[in-house]
Design a protein around this motif. Structure first.
Motif, PDB file in Angstrom:
ATOM      1  N   GLY A 217      47.785  35.823  19.245  1.00 56.97           N
ATOM      2  CA  GLY A 217      47.363  35.005  18.092  1.00 56.97           C
ATOM      3  C   GLY A 217      47.405  33.494  18.558  1.00 56.97           C
ATOM      4  O   GLY A 217      46.482  32.700  18.304  1.00 56.97           O
ATOM      5  N   GLN A 218      48.494  33.384  19.391  1.00 59.22           N
ATOM      6  CA  GLN A 218      48.380  31.693  19.957  1.00 59.22           C
ATOM      7  C   GLN A 218      47.133  31.555  20.823  1.00 59.22           C
ATOM      8  O   GLN A 218      46.262  30.451  20.380  1.00 59.22           O
ATOM      9  CB  GLN A 218      49.397  31.578  20.891  1.00 59.22           C
ATOM     10  CG  GLN A 218      50.789  31.690  20.346  1.00 59.22           C
ATOM     11  CD  GLN A 218      52.015  31.806  21.511  1.00 59.22           C
ATOM     12  OE1 GLN A 218      51.771  32.088  22.638  1.00 59.22           O
ATOM     13  NE2 GLN A 218      53.055  32.175  20.939  1.00 59.22           N
ATOM     14  N   GLY A 219      46.561  32.285  21.443  1.00 58.14           N
ATOM     15  CA  GLY A 219      45.358  32.230  22.536  1.00 58.14           C
ATOM     16  C   GLY A 219      44.094  32.196  21.461  1.00 58.14           C
ATOM     17  O   GLY A 219      43.261  31.558  21.887  1.00 58.14           O
ATOM     18  N   TYR A 220      44.059  33.311  20.668  1.00 60.41           N
ATOM     19  CA  TYR A 220      42.949  33.467  19.930  1.00 60.41           C
ATOM     20  C   TYR A 220      42.687  32.178  18.958  1.00 60.41           C
ATOM     21  O   TYR A 220      41.484  31.603  18.851  1.00 60.41           O
ATOM     22  CB  TYR A 220      43.173  34.766  18.875  1.00 60.41           C
ATOM     23  CG  TYR A 220      42.077  35.010  18.319  1.00 60.41           C
ATOM     24  CD1 TYR A 220      40.847  35.604  19.108  1.00 60.41           C
ATOM     25  CD2 TYR A 220      41.768  35.096  16.959  1.00 60.41           C
ATOM     26  CE1 TYR A 220      39.804  36.004  18.494  1.00 60.41           C
ATOM     27  CE2 TYR A 220      40.513  35.448  16.454  1.00 60.41           C
ATOM     28  CZ  TYR A 220      39.524  35.893  17.061  1.00 60.41           C
ATOM     29  OH  TYR A 220      38.254  36.420  16.471  1.00 60.41           O
ATOM     30  N   ILE A 221      43.462  32.057  18.126  1.00 62.06           N
ATOM     31  CA  ILE A 221      43.556  30.902  17.203  1.00 62.06           C
ATOM     32  C   ILE A 221      43.336  29.500  17.798  1.00 62.06           C
ATOM     33  O   ILE A 221      42.724  28.623  17.757  1.00 62.06           O
ATOM     34  CB  ILE A 221      44.563  30.566  16.198  1.00 62.06           C
ATOM     35  CG1 ILE A 221      44.875  32.044  15.385  1.00 62.06           C
ATOM     36  CG2 ILE A 221      44.392  29.544  15.007  1.00 62.06           C
ATOM     37  CD1 ILE A 221      46.038  32.320  14.644  1.00 62.06           C
TER      38      ILE A 221
ATOM     39  N   TRP B 257      47.092  36.475  26.347  1.00 63.79           N
ATOM     40  CA  TRP B 257      46.116  35.509  26.259  1.00 63.79           C
ATOM     41  C   TRP B 257      44.854  35.857  26.713  1.00 63.79           C
ATOM     42  O   TRP B 257      43.717  35.047  26.368  1.00 63.79           O
ATOM     43  CB  TRP B 257      46.646  34.032  27.166  1.00 63.79           C
ATOM     44  CG  TRP B 257      47.820  33.536  26.414  1.00 63.79           C
ATOM     45  CD1 TRP B 257      48.377  33.995  25.096  1.00 63.79           C
ATOM     46  CD2 TRP B 257      48.326  32.053  26.749  1.00 63.79           C
ATOM     47  NE1 TRP B 257      49.393  32.839  24.845  1.00 63.79           N
ATOM     48  CE2 TRP B 257      49.378  31.935  25.868  1.00 63.79           C
ATOM     49  CE3 TRP B 257      48.171  31.272  27.732  1.00 63.79           C
ATOM     50  CZ2 TRP B 257      50.068  30.714  25.847  1.00 63.79           C
ATOM     51  CZ3 TRP B 257      48.990  30.124  27.898  1.00 63.79           C
ATOM     52  CH2 TRP B 257      49.890  29.960  26.648  1.00 63.79           C
ATOM     53  N   GLU B 258      44.877  36.466  27.915  1.00 61.72           N
ATOM     54  CA  GLU B 258      43.604  36.981  28.587  1.00 61.72           C
ATOM     55  C   GLU B 258      42.698  37.526  27.577  1.00 61.72           C
ATOM     56  O   GLU B 258      41.369  36.887  27.413  1.00 61.72           O
ATOM     57  CB  GLU B 258      43.741  38.020  29.730  1.00 61.72           C
ATOM     58  CG  GLU B 258      42.438  38.100  30.456  1.00 61.72           C
ATOM     59  CD  GLU B 258      42.688  38.696  31.943  1.00 61.72           C
ATOM     60  OE1 GLU B 258      43.882  39.022  32.222  1.00 61.72           O
ATOM     61  OE2 GLU B 258      41.748  38.138  32.689  1.00 61.72           O
ATOM     62  N   GLN B 259      43.138  38.708  26.834  1.00 56.04           N
ATOM     63  CA  GLN B 259      42.176  39.217  26.185  1.00 56.04           C
ATOM     64  C   GLN B 259      42.066  38.275  24.791  1.00 56.04           C
ATOM     65  O   GLN B 259      41.092  38.368  24.156  1.00 56.04           O
ATOM     66  CB  GLN B 259      42.999  40.464  25.436  1.00 56.04           C
ATOM     67  CG  GLN B 259      41.867  41.507  24.767  1.00 56.04           C
ATOM     68  CD  GLN B 259      40.774  41.911  25.553  1.00 56.04           C
ATOM     69  OE1 GLN B 259      41.075  42.336  26.771  1.00 56.04           O
ATOM     70  NE2 GLN B 259      39.759  41.812  24.969  1.00 56.04           N
ATOM     71  N   ALA B 260      43.083  37.619  24.346  1.00 57.41           N
ATOM     72  CA  ALA B 260      42.631  36.685  23.201  1.00 57.41           C
ATOM     73  C   ALA B 260      41.485  35.654  23.682  1.00 57.41           C
ATOM     74  O   ALA B 260      40.641  35.360  22.567  1.00 57.41           O
ATOM     75  CB  ALA B 260      43.961  35.780  23.011  1.00 57.41           C
ATOM     76  N   GLY B 261      41.658  35.193  24.744  1.00 60.39           N
ATOM     77  CA  GLY B 261      40.575  34.256  25.105  1.00 60.39           C
ATOM     78  C   GLY B 261      39.030  35.010  25.328  1.00 60.39           C
ATOM     79  O   GLY B 261      38.154  34.400  24.678  1.00 60.39           O
ATOM     80  N   LYS B 262      39.268  36.107  25.739  1.00 60.64           N
ATOM     81  CA  LYS B 262      37.744  36.659  25.647  1.00 60.64           C
ATOM     82  C   LYS B 262      37.244  37.117  24.272  1.00 60.64           C
ATOM     83  O   LYS B 262      36.139  36.971  23.983  1.00 60.64           O
ATOM     84  CB  LYS B 262      38.011  38.015  26.655  1.00 60.64           C
ATOM     85  CG  LYS B 262      38.034  37.915  27.882  1.00 60.64           C
ATOM     86  CD  LYS B 262      38.189  39.451  28.726  1.00 60.64           C
ATOM     87  CE  LYS B 262      38.275  39.247  30.122  1.00 60.64           C
ATOM     88  NZ  LYS B 262      39.021  40.321  30.782  1.00 60.64           N
ATOM     89  N   ASP B 263      37.996  37.561  23.685  1.00 60.65           N
ATOM     90  CA  ASP B 263      37.818  37.753  22.054  1.00 60.65           C
ATOM     91  C   ASP B 263      37.108  36.745  21.399  1.00 60.65           C
ATOM     92  O   ASP B 263      36.151  36.502  20.884  1.00 60.65           O
ATOM     93  CB  ASP B 263      38.887  38.462  21.329  1.00 60.65           C
ATOM     94  CG  ASP B 263      39.185  39.726  22.076  1.00 60.65           C
ATOM     95  OD1 ASP B 263      38.491  40.582  22.447  1.00 60.65           O
ATOM     96  OD2 ASP B 263      40.391  40.433  21.486  1.00 60.65           O
TER      97      ASP B 263
END
Ligand code: ATP
Ligand code: ATP
Ligand code: MG
Ligand code: MG
Lengths: 317, 355, 524, 327
Positions: free
Chosen positions: A246-250, A20-26
């Motif tokens: 995917g959860q974090g990003y979307i 999630w950390e990377q997903a959030g940053k991206d």
């Protein structure tokens, strides 16, 4: 730029959520969010998660992607978050309806256990008369009951029998003790193992490797290195993979859109599961020996598909 | 006779000089009283709370916002009651590891009474608390009858109570509760004060009166401080122990019901596996507040302030945005700093004022 | 003779609200036994604690020989050759006697194996010297108060220190053990040691001390002067500022009043057999015996703490069913002043008012819904005042009181309780002579005015003879006989000792009538 | 003879031993596979580690204090050990020594603060619990270290003679060492003396501060050793190692007769306490107890075990009382 400040809040420190950390940053970079931060409660406690969420409100976060510490228990705080004008959604696991969360995106815990059991029984050459054992996490987590029921259902549909359920083994030490004790006594009676929690999966994979018995088939859960290696080495049949990135990003993307004035489509094609009627599957796939190597790519492609159609499928902007 | 919390008790170095038999002249008496106040544990905690509040108010934006204050008060309200429920047992020289377990049982019992049995909320609350008293008393009876240490008994009953609860509920929850009960936990009085905090204060006052002004309370203190002497003075130590465990059950129940009202549902996981999540707050308040683990001394106000201090520190740290994974380290360091500051204050006063 | 080995000069020490010592000086010579006297709370123990490094003086100096020393703790004092027997017991309950005795010497090599056999052998030497006949491997928790006291003395002796301070070492010893101790002290003195002896028993002081220092309210009333030429009244005057008032009570008999407490053929789980005992209203019955005679345990059996195996206890003419101490106290109004104030008599961490009030809470709680300190105080203050408990306030923690004042609190709480039967176990341990007289008056008044039946357990023969109407003698968990008190000290004490000894030597286990002690009424 | 019997009856380990034997007999009667070599090996593995955890607490109970941070120290040492090997590629024996040093240091800090400030160990170790656990999480971010050398893995799981795993060796050494320390060496006696009566110990010239620090250092060392052994056994450097230790660490010494106020502990009793807990854990698995009832059964089994022990104590007291009366 958007003024959306997203907080991605897991239930506690756990490797599952690290993506999630990377997903959030991206997401923050890609969609120009004010921020999308990964905020971990100091421990797995409902109270700690609540207190963290409250402090995040004070800090001006206005979009919350929350893994429900408890499917019912977290409803209250989510409702309060929404009451402050924020957007909130359940991520990775669901809240039990009714709740103010816009939707739940993640894994259908029950269904994942169901599918995993089916995979297991298939690998045993059909379920008829087969005996399987189920290792799972804390019973206080309502999802555990869903998993137990789902495994039971899949087994009985195929004519197999769940001969024992060992629960409450989310910590490594008791998991080791109990799983090994079980195998010591019953290794020759059991045909398959289904695990539906991270730690038991890792411990069981190690135990199977230790006794070197490839007759017993096992299906695990999540993407721990030990487990993936055991799949490759043939000690574990496969694992049920999920898609935290995917959860974090979307999720971050959707939260921002909703804050920008988009609304959920009235006819959005949500799925239903045991907890909610507003469920979006972030991708749950079975990865056997052939798939483990490129599971990352396959997850990325799921994410991509889901993301590309997300706005048109679920949102009115 | 070893004590766990040696300098937490000022008794060793502090004299008390405050009434008619005192030979000191009037002005001396006043300063003595002042010194006694300044040296007290409660004053120390209050000072720390004020100091840290000021620091947090300056360095973290939003600390003084009404939502933040409201949330802090509400969290503290529950933690304080949890602290009380351990305190009343610690006073007797025992421990109650099953506070969390009892709290959840009472909460689930209350949920069942309101949702399934259809009781109005006040009857549900009364019924649930009666259940808490019974479960607590059961602990007490087991301790007295077997002569085993409360640690081991409540360790076992923690498992039993929780196990029975999870078996009966099959980990299900009760969420169709009377709306007036649920709004109670979310209500804001004047935008900042949670009614739960008021409940806590009322309970605190009742407990303070109990320990200061009732025979039963004083007996409990005496039995906790020196059971042999208490017994030879005609106190029924056994009954006192059962009483304090029953009280502990009721208090744990109050905390459980407060959480139900706050979450809007009675859920088995509200205190974690076996209710263990409550153990930390249960001990923190009383021990910081100057309740001796060996029994015999209780400070209701101290427990209240101690629990509040911890809530304050946690909130402040969360608002300071130290990296998520380091919060715990910082909390530990702050806690250590807090007790060390308090120690310094005391020895400074002792050196410069009292001689 | 006067070669000064130790000198404490101009010592001052304050506690919050208390000036315990002001400019006190004490000078010790080698080869001498120095008495340190004073009323309860005069500052004796405080001075000793300063000399042994437990407290630091606010002002003043300590000189060993002609060198000034700074003591940073008990270890320092031991290293300087200063040994001590404290007023309060300081033993490790689960450790054996020998380990307790040699605890400090073990510390020299913390990683060498302890040779327990050798340790026990060495301990034996010191125990023999004090005529204490117990296995050195026994845990001290199993000893009686007096035995612990002797162990503590053995521990101090084993250090072979130049300066040895004994803070009320004889408080819970009988005269027999005291005599043994004195012969040991004489030997040490003759060997050149310098001893300090604190006691409230002036006969003992006069017997063995050659020098004396008296403290009054924390100042020197006399400083290191020779004992020669001082008689008892001189010392008393130095201590309390006036001479002693010896009560002149006539012998009385209560044989006609009703029996308040009776034991019929009682045997107990602690080993008593065939105990028959009567205490009448307003009667003071003394129960005398040597250490370990089983008096305390009999008292606790009456109270319901130990089980009665056969026989019956009769209170006010009716058989009593006492299942717990609470029954004894609240149903049958029997009170018990414990001989062990620290463990059973007091709640050290609570205040005076809390301690004295404990017996009246129930009564006061019935009258009013809320129990205020004011109400309790009104009830208990007279007794505290009468016994002159020296304290800055009733809220003082009992822990902070001097030993004698603690004892007063432990007695006062039962005087205030208004019970019908009061069992008093060694009430005047460590109480100064003035207060002892007040205490005796109070006990007597209790019997006379309130009709209280009193069973007095005491190893203090003079006290027994002053107070008791009738003296029952006990030995080895049996009652040997009883004697009407004529208040003639010499005759009485001889009769009592005869009863104990003759019986023991002739027929250790006999249940026969011991007619050897003629002229004395026997128990029925 | 009778005297000897009563002294056995009175000793702390007798009751737990009786319970252990009964339990083993009962369980193997119903389920013979309980005594299979593989299962014995499993049991020994669990006991080897848990005994160290219990000893780590026992030493602190002996001085009349509590160490809430045993688990946090164990976890920190465990991840230090695996971290040294994975991140810095340090050979495992050196990594083990360095990690043990972390444990010693953590224990020393506990002891230092307790001894120097006089603040209750309960509070100090509560604070350091938070600090050590926080360090653990800060370093790992909750993700395990995976690269454990095969040598370590095999030490953690293999046997040197069937069915004795390598891991029992350190535990056996520690057990003897601790027994000797507490019963034969002055340092150990001082620990018990301070627990028995701190004030008296001080007056007898014992350095209470040093003793407290020593006890905490030993505790830190033992907790650390347990952490390292767990890494070997689990074959993975889990950050959650230690989260679960607290209750076990108290339960085993208490079942083994330790007095929580200090001054009295039993090494053998504690070991048997650990064995009893391990058997109970297995029983729950072997008899396929409904998962929703596991906790209830667990609670009753604990009550049964300690209740039996208590009964024995009462009996023993009676026997000696009668003997006393006869004598
Ligand atoms: N730790 C303390 N804190 C406060 N006051 C104390 C403390 N220790 C002693 N005092 C006070 O100092 C005074 C002197 O006490 P000390 O114990 O020296 O008397 P003492 O002469 O030994 O009396 P006793 O004959 O009763 O033993 C008393 O008033 C006592 O209350
Ligand atoms: N010779 C002995 N060896 C060991 N213990 C003894 C011995 N004699 C007595 N005791 C113990 O000491 C205690 C003496 O009993 P108790 O205190 O009732 O006697 P007492 O007459 O009141 O004597 P004291 O004057 O010591 O109070 C009991 O606990 C007894 O077990
Ligand atoms: Mg004194
Ligand atoms: Mg006695």
């Amino acid at each position: 730029d958007s003024d959306t400040k997203v907080a991605l809040v897991p239930g506690g420190p756990h490797p599952y959520f690290t993506a999630w950390e990377q997903a959030g940053k991206d997401a923050a970079k890609d969609f120009g969010l004010a921020s999308a931060d990964y905020k971990v409660p100091q421990k797995w406690e409902l109270g700690a998660q609540n207190q963290l969420l409250e402090s995040l409100v004070t800090q001006g976060y206005n979009a919350f992607l929350v893994f429900p510490g408890d499917p019912v228990g977290t409803v209250g705080i989510v409702d309060e978050l929404v009451g402050t004008g924020a957007v909130a959604m359940a991520l990775a696991g669901c809240l039990r309806d009714p709740s103010e969360a816009v939707f739940c995106m993640g894994t259908d815990t029950g269904n994942s256990a169901y599918l995993g059991t089916q995979e297991l029984l298939e690998s045993l050459g059909g379920g008829e008369g087969k005996k399987i054992v189920h290792f799972t996490g804390f019973l206080v987590d309502a999802n555990t009951k869903l998993r137990i029921d789902a495994v039971e259902q899949a087994a009985s549909e195929a004519g197999a029998e769940v001969i024992q359920v060992i629960a409450d083994i989310d910590a490594p030490e008791p998991a080791e003790e109990k799983i090994n004790a079980y195998l010591a006594a019953h290794a020759d009676e059991v045909d398959g193992i289904i695990t539906t929690a991270w730690v038991p999966a890792v411990v069981a994979a190690n135990a199977l490797r230790k006794i070197g018995d490839k007759r017993i088939k096992m299906v695990g859960i999540d993407h721990d290195e030990v487990l993936l290696q055991a799949v490759k080495d043939g000690f574990v049949h496969g694992t049920m993979l999920q898609n935290p990135y995917g959860q974090g990003y979307i999720g971050s993307f959707a939260a921002d859109k909703l804050r920008q004035g988009c609304t959920i489509k009235a006819d959005a094609p949500f799925k239903s599961n045991a907890l909610t009627d507003k469920f979006i599957d972030s991708g749950t796939v079975f990865a056997g020996v052939d798939e483990v190597d490129d599971y990352v790519t396959s997850m990325q492609s799921i994410t991509k598909t889901l993301f590309e159609s997300f706005e048109s499928t679920y949102l009115d902007c | 006779m070893n004590n766990f919390g040696s300098t937490q008790s000022p008794s060793q170095d502090v004299g008390i000089l405050d009434d008619e038999t005192s030979p000191a002249p009037g002005s001396g008496r006043l300063t003595q009283q002042l010194r006694r106040l300044l040296l007290s544990n409660e004053f120390g905690l209050l000072a720390l709370i004020i100091i840290f509040s000021i620091i947090f108010a300056i360095v973290t934006p939003g600390f003084t916002s009404s939502f933040s204050l409201f949330a802090m008060g509400r969290t503290a309200a529950v933690n304080i009651i949890i602290g009380f429920s351990m305190m009343v047992v610690i006073v007797s020289g025992g421990l109650n590891l099953s506070v969390g377990s009892i709290g959840v049982c009472v909460a689930m019992g209350g949920g069942w009474l309101m949702q399934v049995a259809g009781f109005p909320w006040y009857l549900g609350v009364v019924g649930a608390l009666a259940l808490g008293a019974m479960i607590g008393a059961l602990n007490g009876v087991l301790i007295v009858k077997t002569g085993l240490h409360s640690f081991i008994i409540t360790l076992a009953t923690m498992s039993i109570f929780f196990g029975v609860m999870i078996f009966l509920t099959q980990a299900g929850s009760f969420r169709e509760l009377p709306p007036e009960y649920v709004t109670f936990g979310r209500m804001k009085i004047n935008g900042v004060v949670s009614p739960l905090l008021i409940v806590t204060l009322v309970v605190g006052v009742i407990l303070a009166v109990f320990f200061k002004l009732t025979t039963a309370g004083r007996r409990l203190l005496a039995a906790g401080a020196n059971p042999d002497a208490a017994e030879l003075s005609g106190i029924r130590v056994d009954r006192t122990i059962i009483l304090c465990h029953a009280m502990s059950g009721v208090l744990a129940g109050i905390a459980g019901l407060m959480l139900v009202s706050r979450t809007g549902a009675a859920i088995p996981s509200m205190a974690g596996q076996l209710g263990q999540d409550w153990l930390l707050p249960a001990f923190l308040g009383p021990v910081l507040g100057g309740t001796l683990l060996t029994g015999g001394r209780a400070s209701v106000l101290g427990t209240l302030l101690g629990a509040f201090l911890v809530t304050l520190l946690t909130t402040g740290l969360l608002l300071l945005q130290v990296g998520a994974f380091w919060v715990q380290t910082c909390l530990g360091l702050l806690l250590l700093a807090a007790v060390l500051i308090d120690l310094l204050r005391r020895s400074y006063l002792a050196r410069h004022n009292l001689i | 003779m006067s070669n000064v080995v130790f000198r404490a000069a101009n010592i001052s020490k304050s506690f919050p609200g208390v000036k315990a010592l002001q400019n006190v000086t004490l000078e010790l010579n080698s080869g001498s036994i120095h008495a340190l006297l004073g009323e309860n709370g005069a500052g004796k123990s405080t001075l000793i604690k300063i000399i042994t490094g437990i407290h630091r003086q606010d002002q003043g100096t300590l000189m060993l020989g002609d060198q000034s020393v700074q003591l940073h703790g008990p270890r320092d004092a031991i290293a300087h050759g200063i040994g001590v027997v404290h007023q309060e017991r300081n033993l490790i309950p689960r450790f054996s006697i020998s380990e307790n005795i040699f605890l400090e010497s073990l510390g020299k090599q913390s990683l060498t194996r302890i040779d327990y056999r050798a340790l026990h052998e060495q301990a034996r030497v010191w125990l023999d010297m004090l005529a204490l006949d117990v296995d050195p491997a026994t845990p001290v928790a199993k000893l009686s108060v007096a035995q612990m006291q002797l162990v503590e003395i053995a521990k101090a002796l084993s250090l072979k220190s130049k300066v040895l301070l004994l803070d009320e070492p004889t408080a819970s010893l009988t005269s027999h053990e005291t005599d043994t101790l004195f012969s040991v002290l004489h030997r040490l003195r003759d060997g050149g040691a310098s001893l300090v002896f604190v006691s409230h028993k002036l006969e003992e002081v006069q017997e063995i001390c050659d020098q004396v220092t008296v403290l009054r309210d924390g100042v020197n009333a006399c400083e290191s002067r020779a004992m020669e030429g001082l008689d008892r009244q001189d010392i008393v005057k130095l201590m309390i500022g006036r001479s002693e008032q010896i009560p002149d009570w006539a012998a009385r008999t209560r044989s006609t009043s009703e029996v308040a407490l009776e034991l019929r053929d009682v045997s107990t789980e602690s080993g008593h057999r065939d105990i028959n005992l009567q205490v009448r209203r307003a009667e003071i019955v003394g129960l005398y015996g040597l250490v370990g005679a089983g008096r305390t345990e009999l008292a606790k059996s009456i109270l319901g703490k130990y089980r009665i195996q056969s026989g019956s206890i009769i209170v006010d003419g009716k058989p009593a069913a006492i299942n717990s101490v609470a029954d004894a106290v609240s149903k049958y109004h029997i009170g018990y002043v414990s001989e062990d104030r620290k463990k059973e008599g007091l709640i050290l961490m609570h205040s005076i008012i809390e301690n004295v009030g404990i017996t009246v809470w129930e009564q006061l709680g019935k009258a009013k819904a809320l129990l205020t300190n004011r109400a309790v105080k009104k009830h208990v203050e007279p007794y505290i005042n009468k016994l002159e408990v020296k304290t800055p306030s009733l809220n003082q923690f009992v822990n902070n009181l001097s030993g004698g004042n603690q004892q007063k609190v432990s007695v006062a709480k039962w005087l205030a309780a208004g019970v019908k039967v009061l069992i008093i176990d060694e009430p005047s341990v460590g109480i100064d002579i003035k207060t002892k007289a007040y205490l005796h008056e109070l006990v007597r008044e209790l019997a006379d005015n309130e009709n209280t039946a009193i069973l007095l357990i005491s190893s203090d023969m003079p006290e027994m003879i002053t107070l008791a109407d009738r003296i029952v003698v006990m030995n080895d968990f049996r009652i040997m006989g009883d004697i009407d008190n004529t208040r003639e000290y010499a005759a009485m004490s001889e009769a009592i000792m005869n009863l104990i000894h003759s019986k023991k030597t002739i027929q250790p286990n006999s249940e026969e009538d011991p007619s050897a002690s003629s002229g004395i009424g026997m128990a029925t | 003879m009778k005297r000897q019997l009563s002294s056995y009856l009175q000793s702390d380990w007798f009751g737990p031993l009786l319970i252990t034997i009964t339990a083993i007999a009962l369980v193997s009667w119903f389920n013979p596979s309980f005594l299979s070599p593989f299962n014995i090996q499993i049991l020994l593995l669990a006991i080897a580690v848990n005994a160290l955890i219990a000893y780590a607490q026992m030493v602190i109970i002996a001085i009349g204090q509590m160490n809430l941070s045993v688990g946090a120290i164990g976890g920190l040492v465990a991840i230090s050990f695996s971290g040294f090997m994975e991140v810095w590629s340090i050979p495992w024996p050196i990594a083990a020594v360095m990690a043990l040093a972390v444990g010693l240091a953590a224990g020393y800090l506990n002891g230092f603060f307790v001894a120097m400030t006089g603040i209750s160990a309960f509070i100090i170790t509560l604070a350091t619990l938070s600090i050590y656990k926080g360090l653990n999480l800060g370093i790992t971010e909750a993700t395990p270290f995976y690269k454990i050398p095969d040598m370590v893995k095999s030490l953690g799981n293999d046997t040197f003679i069937q069915p004795l795993p390598w891991l029992v060796i350190p535990t056996v050494i520690v057990t003897f060492g601790l027994w000797y320390l507490l019963n034969r060496l002055p340092v150990g006696r001082f620990i018990l003396a301070v627990g028995g009566n701190e004030h008296a110990a001080e007056l007898s010239g014992i350095s209470v501060r040093k003793t407290i620090i020593t006890a905490h250092v030993i505790s830190g060392f033992l907790a650390g050793l347990a952490g390292i052994m767990l890494v070997a056994r689990l074959q993975i450097g889990q950050p959650t190692i230690g989260d679960d230790w607290l209750i076990l660490s108290f339960a085993a010494p208490v079942i083994g007769g330790a007095v929580l106020t200090g001054g009295h502990v039993s090494v053998v009793g504690t070991l048997l306490g650990v064995v009893i807990v391990a058997i109970i854990t297995q029983v729950l698995v072997l008899f396929n107890v409904d998962p929703f009832l596991v906790q209830v059964v667990l609670g009753f089994l604990i009550l049964w075990a300690v209740g039996l022990n208590k009964l024995r104590e009462v009996r023993a007291a009676k026997v000696t009382a009668e003997q006393g009366a006869i004598a």
